[in-house]
Scaffold this active site. Sequence first.
Site, PDB file in Angstrom:
ATOM      1  N   HIS A   1       6.268 -29.582  56.720  1.00 59.49           N
ATOM      2  CA  HIS A   1       6.406 -28.406  55.932  1.00 59.49           C
ATOM      3  C   HIS A   1       6.936 -27.455  55.611  1.00 59.49           C
ATOM      4  O   HIS A   1       6.716 -26.357  55.483  1.00 59.49           O
ATOM      5  CB  HIS A   1       4.265 -28.644  56.389  1.00 59.49           C
ATOM      6  CG  HIS A   1       3.798 -29.144  56.650  1.00 59.49           C
ATOM      7  ND1 HIS A   1       2.951 -29.881  56.958  1.00 59.49           N
ATOM      8  CD2 HIS A   1       3.772 -30.605  55.785  1.00 59.49           C
ATOM      9  CE1 HIS A   1       2.167 -31.187  56.214  1.00 59.49           C
ATOM     10  NE2 HIS A   1       3.153 -31.530  55.787  1.00 59.49           N
TER      11      HIS A   1
ATOM     12  N   SER B   1      -4.882 -33.168  63.792  1.00 58.15           N
ATOM     13  CA  SER B   1      -5.673 -33.323  63.407  1.00 58.15           C
ATOM     14  C   SER B   1      -5.641 -35.145  62.188  1.00 58.15           C
ATOM     15  O   SER B   1      -7.128 -35.464  61.622  1.00 58.15           O
ATOM     16  CB  SER B   1      -6.889 -32.762  62.335  1.00 58.15           C
ATOM     17  OG  SER B   1      -6.155 -32.098  61.146  1.00 58.15           O
TER      18      SER B   1
ATOM     19  N   ASP C   1       6.212 -22.777  62.585  1.00 55.86           N
ATOM     20  CA  ASP C   1       6.296 -21.721  63.498  1.00 55.86           C
ATOM     21  C   ASP C   1       8.376 -21.810  63.584  1.00 55.86           C
ATOM     22  O   ASP C   1       8.796 -20.995  64.833  1.00 55.86           O
ATOM     23  CB  ASP C   1       5.997 -21.504  64.684  1.00 55.86           C
ATOM     24  CG  ASP C   1       5.140 -22.998  65.206  1.00 55.86           C
ATOM     25  OD1 ASP C   1       6.697 -23.433  65.572  1.00 55.86           O
ATOM     26  OD2 ASP C   1       4.246 -23.451  65.648  1.00 55.86           O
TER      27      ASP C   1
ATOM     28  N   ASN D   1      -5.090 -35.405  71.440  1.00 53.54           N
ATOM     29  CA  ASN D   1      -5.338 -34.660  70.937  1.00 53.54           C
ATOM     30  C   ASN D   1      -6.971 -33.418  71.749  1.00 53.54           C
ATOM     31  O   ASN D   1      -7.096 -34.505  72.359  1.00 53.54           O
ATOM     32  CB  ASN D   1      -5.883 -35.017  69.122  1.00 53.54           C
ATOM     33  CG  ASN D   1      -6.243 -33.594  68.269  1.00 53.54           C
ATOM     34  OD1 ASN D   1      -4.766 -32.969  68.322  1.00 53.54           O
ATOM     35  ND2 ASN D   1      -7.056 -33.837  68.137  1.00 53.54           N
TER      36      ASN D   1
ATOM     37  N   CYS E   1      12.799 -18.337  46.591  1.00 55.32           N
ATOM     38  CA  CYS E   1      12.729 -18.196  45.458  1.00 55.32           C
ATOM     39  C   CYS E   1      12.128 -19.529  44.872  1.00 55.32           C
ATOM     40  O   CYS E   1      12.818 -20.550  44.651  1.00 55.32           O
ATOM     41  CB  CYS E   1      13.809 -17.612  44.428  1.00 55.32           C
ATOM     42  SG  CYS E   1      13.434 -16.928  42.712  1.00 55.32           S
TER      43      CYS E   1
ATOM     44  N   CYS F   1      12.510 -11.542  43.727  1.00 54.78           N
ATOM     45  CA  CYS F   1      13.837 -12.078  44.384  1.00 54.78           C
ATOM     46  C   CYS F   1      14.817 -11.301  43.599  1.00 54.78           C
ATOM     47  O   CYS F   1      14.852 -10.801  42.617  1.00 54.78           O
ATOM     48  CB  CYS F   1      14.297 -13.763  43.402  1.00 54.78           C
ATOM     49  SG  CYS F   1      15.536 -14.531  43.769  1.00 54.78           S
TER      50      CYS F   1
HETATM   51  P1  NAD Z   1      -4.519 -28.804  61.927  1.00 57.39           P
HETATM   52  O1  NAD Z   1      -4.798 -27.379  62.151  1.00 57.39           O
HETATM   53  O2  NAD Z   1      -5.514 -29.837  61.540  1.00 57.39           O
HETATM   54  O3  NAD Z   1      -5.658 -29.426  62.944  1.00 57.39           O
HETATM   55  C1  NAD Z   1      -5.000 -28.977  64.736  1.00 57.39           C
HETATM   56  C2  NAD Z   1      -5.591 -30.302  65.808  1.00 57.39           C
HETATM   57  O4  NAD Z   1      -5.237 -29.661  67.304  1.00 57.39           O
HETATM   58  C3  NAD Z   1      -7.076 -30.201  65.726  1.00 57.39           C
HETATM   59  O5  NAD Z   1      -7.464 -31.649  65.816  1.00 57.39           O
HETATM   60  C4  NAD Z   1      -7.653 -29.660  66.950  1.00 57.39           C
HETATM   61  O6  NAD Z   1      -8.785 -30.149  67.793  1.00 57.39           O
HETATM   62  C5  NAD Z   1      -5.905 -29.772  67.990  1.00 57.39           C
HETATM   63  N1  NAD Z   1      -5.437 -28.725  69.320  1.00 57.39           N
HETATM   64  C6  NAD Z   1      -6.041 -27.841  68.861  1.00 57.39           C
HETATM   65  N2  NAD Z   1      -5.352 -27.584  70.301  1.00 57.39           N
HETATM   66  C7  NAD Z   1      -4.466 -27.898  70.630  1.00 57.39           C
HETATM   67  C8  NAD Z   1      -4.012 -28.137  72.350  1.00 57.39           C
HETATM   68  N3  NAD Z   1      -4.003 -27.072  72.795  1.00 57.39           N
HETATM   69  N4  NAD Z   1      -3.738 -29.738  72.747  1.00 57.39           N
HETATM   70  C9  NAD Z   1      -4.329 -30.501  71.963  1.00 57.39           C
HETATM   71  N5  NAD Z   1      -4.666 -31.248  70.583  1.00 57.39           N
HETATM   72  C10 NAD Z   1      -5.248 -29.199  69.964  1.00 57.39           C
HETATM   73  O7  NAD Z   1      -3.700 -29.294  62.376  1.00 57.39           O
HETATM   74  P2  NAD Z   1      -2.176 -30.420  61.172  1.00 57.39           P
HETATM   75  O8  NAD Z   1      -2.742 -31.033  61.658  1.00 57.39           O
HETATM   76  O9  NAD Z   1      -1.237 -30.109  62.314  1.00 57.39           O
HETATM   77  O10 NAD Z   1      -2.705 -29.616  59.342  1.00 57.39           O
HETATM   78  C11 NAD Z   1      -2.443 -28.265  59.900  1.00 57.39           C
HETATM   79  C12 NAD Z   1      -1.499 -28.068  58.705  1.00 57.39           C
HETATM   80  O11 NAD Z   1      -1.940 -26.350  58.500  1.00 57.39           O
HETATM   81  C13 NAD Z   1      -0.066 -27.936  58.482  1.00 57.39           C
HETATM   82  O12 NAD Z   1       0.715 -28.652  57.683  1.00 57.39           O
HETATM   83  C14 NAD Z   1       0.756 -27.088  59.256  1.00 57.39           C
HETATM   84  O13 NAD Z   1       1.386 -26.879  58.415  1.00 57.39           O
HETATM   85  C15 NAD Z   1      -0.144 -25.610  58.828  1.00 57.39           C
HETATM   86  N6  NAD Z   1      -0.633 -25.099  60.203  1.00 57.39           N
HETATM   87  C16 NAD Z   1       1.255 -24.711  61.080  1.00 57.39           C
HETATM   88  C17 NAD Z   1       0.948 -23.572  62.269  1.00 57.39           C
HETATM   89  C18 NAD Z   1       2.316 -23.682  63.077  1.00 57.39           C
HETATM   90  O14 NAD Z   1       3.286 -23.456  62.752  1.00 57.39           O
HETATM   91  N7  NAD Z   1       1.684 -23.498  64.458  1.00 57.39           N
HETATM   92  C19 NAD Z   1      -0.696 -23.248  62.252  1.00 57.39           C
HETATM   93  C20 NAD Z   1      -1.542 -23.179  61.842  1.00 57.39           C
HETATM   94  C21 NAD Z   1      -0.933 -24.498  60.580  1.00 57.39           C
END
Ligand code: NAD
Length: 255
Positions: A121, A196, A104, A220, A129, A154
Amino acid sequence: MSVDLVAAWVADAQRIVVLTGAGVSTESGIPDFRGPDGVWTRDPRAERLSNIGYYVADPSIRRASWLRRLEHPAWGAEPNEAHVALADLDRSGRLDLLVTQNIDGLHLAAGMTPDHVVEIHGSIRDSVCLACGDRRPMPETLERVRAGDPDPACLVCGGILKSATVSFGQNLDPALLARSGEAAAGCDLFLAVGTSLTVYPAARLPEIAVDAGARLVIVNAEPTPLDGLAEAVLRGRAGAVLPAITAHLRSQPAR
Ligand code: NAD
């Protein structure tokens, strides 16, 4: 484990590496995937949109992906207290590297030094592309979708366009992965926040750090598979816990 003790560890650390996940941005209004209210928790079929095989093979998946990108909450999101606290940590001189799984761009928007941030990521802020690698700002490509092209090709070679993010089935940038691994192996404190810790190879970074003798701290909302490896697990909202950890760094001289 108390926040004050972790704050003292952070103040004493020389080289900190941070790994962040979607949980750092939920308080900015961007849902995570696997949390209780996560996108995939609510609709497991949504995971298909993040798989490169489906994306390349199926135009309907691409059209759905472009609609999702148009409406992505990242466009209206602002950094929250967690992003700000991590930018404070950067300014204190203790941060070696922040590796984020988020796409983001909010760590950079919070004012972190670009060279201290690895977006492992990728980023939704560019489109790329898949054939020729032409990369340009995402708003430019989204404008074509908005103008009526549901699956824009593209402009250079006609290939399939996608956000510059890493989907399942795509390789991570080896140079970024190597830099992240080296930083993890060389840090004295590793902080994993809002992740996670189930997506590899990013989830391997805390293990590398611990194997090399670093202290692991996990912040977390829910348990993670690596909690047993951590010297401290702080269960709570990143936007509340991180500012408590970094608050007094502001009154200390920067390194
Ligand atoms: P995940 O969705 O697997 O896990 C998120 C973790 O954060 C969970 O364990 C949840 O309990 C915890 N969580 C949620 N809100 C919280 C808070 N306010 N404070 C503390 N903990 C909190 O996320 P991940 O492990 O980052 O992997 C997901 C994949 O999805 C990543 O590879 C990423 O690229 C992508 N993703 C990115 C975004 C983003 O850019 N904001 C959003 C969703 C998914």
